[in-house]
Design an enzyme around this catalytic site. Structure first.
Site, short mmCIF file in Angstrom:
data_model
loop_
_atom_site.label_atom_id
_atom_site.label_comp_id
_atom_site.label_asym_id
_atom_site.label_seq_id
_atom_site.Cartn_x
_atom_site.Cartn_y
_atom_site.Cartn_z
N GLU A 57 53.15 59.50 39.34
CA GLU A 57 52.76 59.16 37.97
C GLU A 57 52.88 60.34 37.01
O GLU A 57 53.12 60.16 35.82
CB GLU A 57 51.30 58.66 37.96
CG GLU A 57 51.07 57.36 38.70
CD GLU A 57 51.27 56.14 37.82
OE1 GLU A 57 51.72 56.31 36.68
OE2 GLU A 57 50.98 55.02 38.28
N THR A 59 43.77 66.20 43.40
CA THR A 59 45.19 65.93 43.18
C THR A 59 46.02 67.21 43.22
O THR A 59 47.19 67.19 43.60
CB THR A 59 45.39 65.22 41.82
OG1 THR A 59 44.54 64.09 41.76
CG2 THR A 59 46.82 64.76 41.66
N LYS A 66 45.54 64.71 34.88
CA LYS A 66 45.44 65.43 36.16
C LYS A 66 46.72 65.31 36.99
O LYS A 66 47.07 66.22 37.74
CB LYS A 66 44.21 64.96 36.94
CG LYS A 66 44.20 63.48 37.31
CD LYS A 66 44.77 63.20 38.68
CE LYS A 66 44.73 61.72 39.00
NZ LYS A 66 45.32 61.41 40.32
N VAL A 124 55.63 56.23 43.87
CA VAL A 124 55.81 56.81 42.55
C VAL A 124 54.97 58.07 42.38
O VAL A 124 53.95 58.26 43.03
CB VAL A 124 55.43 55.81 41.44
CG1 VAL A 124 56.29 54.57 41.53
CG2 VAL A 124 53.95 55.44 41.52
#
Length: 332
Positions: free
Chosen positions: A278, A245, A188, A276
């Site tokens: 990911e 997300t 995702k 960060v």
């Protein structure tokens, strides 16, 4: 209960606040002593979760043994890139039957393994629980109603996490499919980069909906190769996490994608960020896994090309739209 949280980023801190507000005594561990001292003084994680006070029930430390002292549950929350090395710091300090939970969404950049697999091997703990779902730290820390899933092959452990974490603003469901939960949680982030790119190029709701929907097909192909369950992706750790997300103002991956869509270089974007994203790391892992299993993942492959091969985002759109026509249900 006494709970140790390893990783003082935004998500680790949000869980510390949640669990402290549930009446637990929480120790939050961070790798950098100077920053731990700063948090002690300010009672706030200014760098990763600004504007949210740390309850007095949260103890802060940079000492591994102090973090684990008397802990009934041990929670790991470092970024996926550093997950294995952080676990290694606690090797030999945790009993084999301990309740260990992973909050980290992603796959190991070096080994392509899931976080619960890494934690289990490094710490010699059987059946680590994965806790995942649509849950931005900024909202959980402020008590915004949230629902997630605790996944483990050992049902007693997922039920324990359900009891500990659930409260007035946080609801936990259980699952016996950690592979499905963790693979969905990794992919995702990659798709959020794609949706962010689309938004950055000025496309609209139609494009966003198409990317999110077709992403589910890509997720399901890889989840099945890992022995996970396709139906898991219909739940909180699949479509739920994908929606939040790909559409939220809190999503770092979406913001990175937006900047890519506007023409910025990935190196410049990442160097300007404290936190960060990911999805950038995981696009490389997903690319390698897609090749290994001969799984068709066109959206994820193009995200990898944009991030690692300097492929133009506009060309990526043309590539997706120009693919061979087929039935929607063909190979899912």
């Amino acid at each position: 209960m006494k709970i140790a949280i390893i990783g003082d980023g935004g998500w680790g801190t949000a869980n510390a606040i949640l669990l402290a507000n549930n009446g637990n005594d929480v120790t939050l561990w961070g790798a950098f002593p100077a920053y731990i001292e700063e948090m002690k003084a300010k009672r706030e994680n200014v760098k990763f979760l600004p504007g949210v006070a740390l309850p007095e029930r949260i103890k802060l430390t940079a000492d591994c043994k102090e973090a684990l002292a008397g802990a009934d549950a041990i929670v790991f929350a470092p970024p996926s890139k550093y997950f294995s090395s952080v676990c290694s710091l606690f090797k030999g300090l945790i009993s084999s039957d301990a309740l260990v939970v992973s909050l980290t969404k992603g796959l190991c950049e070096l080994t392509n393994r899931r976080m619960t697999e890494i934690a289990s091997d490094v710490l010699s703990v059987k059946d680590v629980v994965a806790l995942a779902g649509p849950s931005h730290a900024e909202e959980v820390a402020r008590g915004i109603p949230t629902a997630v899933v605790a996944a483990c092959r050992d049902e007693s452990k997922s039920l324990a996490v359900q009891r500990i974490w659930s409260g007035p603003s946080f609801r936990v469901y259980t699952s016996n499919d950690p592979a499905g939960v963790e693979i969905g949680g990794a992919i995702k982030n990659v798709i959020a980069l794609a949706v962010g790119c689309s938004d950055g190029m000025g496309f609209g709701d139609n494009t966003r909906a198409a990317l999110i929907t077709r992403a589910l097909s890509e997720m399901s192909r890889l989840v099945l190769e890992y022995g996970g369950k396709k139906e898991t992706l219909s739940g909180l750790s699949g479509i739920g996490d994908l929606i939040v997300t790909c559409t939220s103002v809190h999503s770092r991956n979406h913001r990175v994608g937006e900047r890519l869509g506007r023409g910025e270089k990935i190196a410049d974007i990442l160097s300007s960020m404290e936190m960060v994203a990911e999805g950038v790391w995981n696009s490389k892992v997903v690319h390698e896994l897609a090749k290994k299993f001969s799984v068709e993942m066109p959206i994820c492959e193009l995200v990898y090309a944009v991030c690692y091969e300097s492929y133009d985002a506009k060309s990526a759109v043309a590539s997706l739209m120009g693919r061979d026509l087929k039935s929607e249900m063909l190979n899912q």
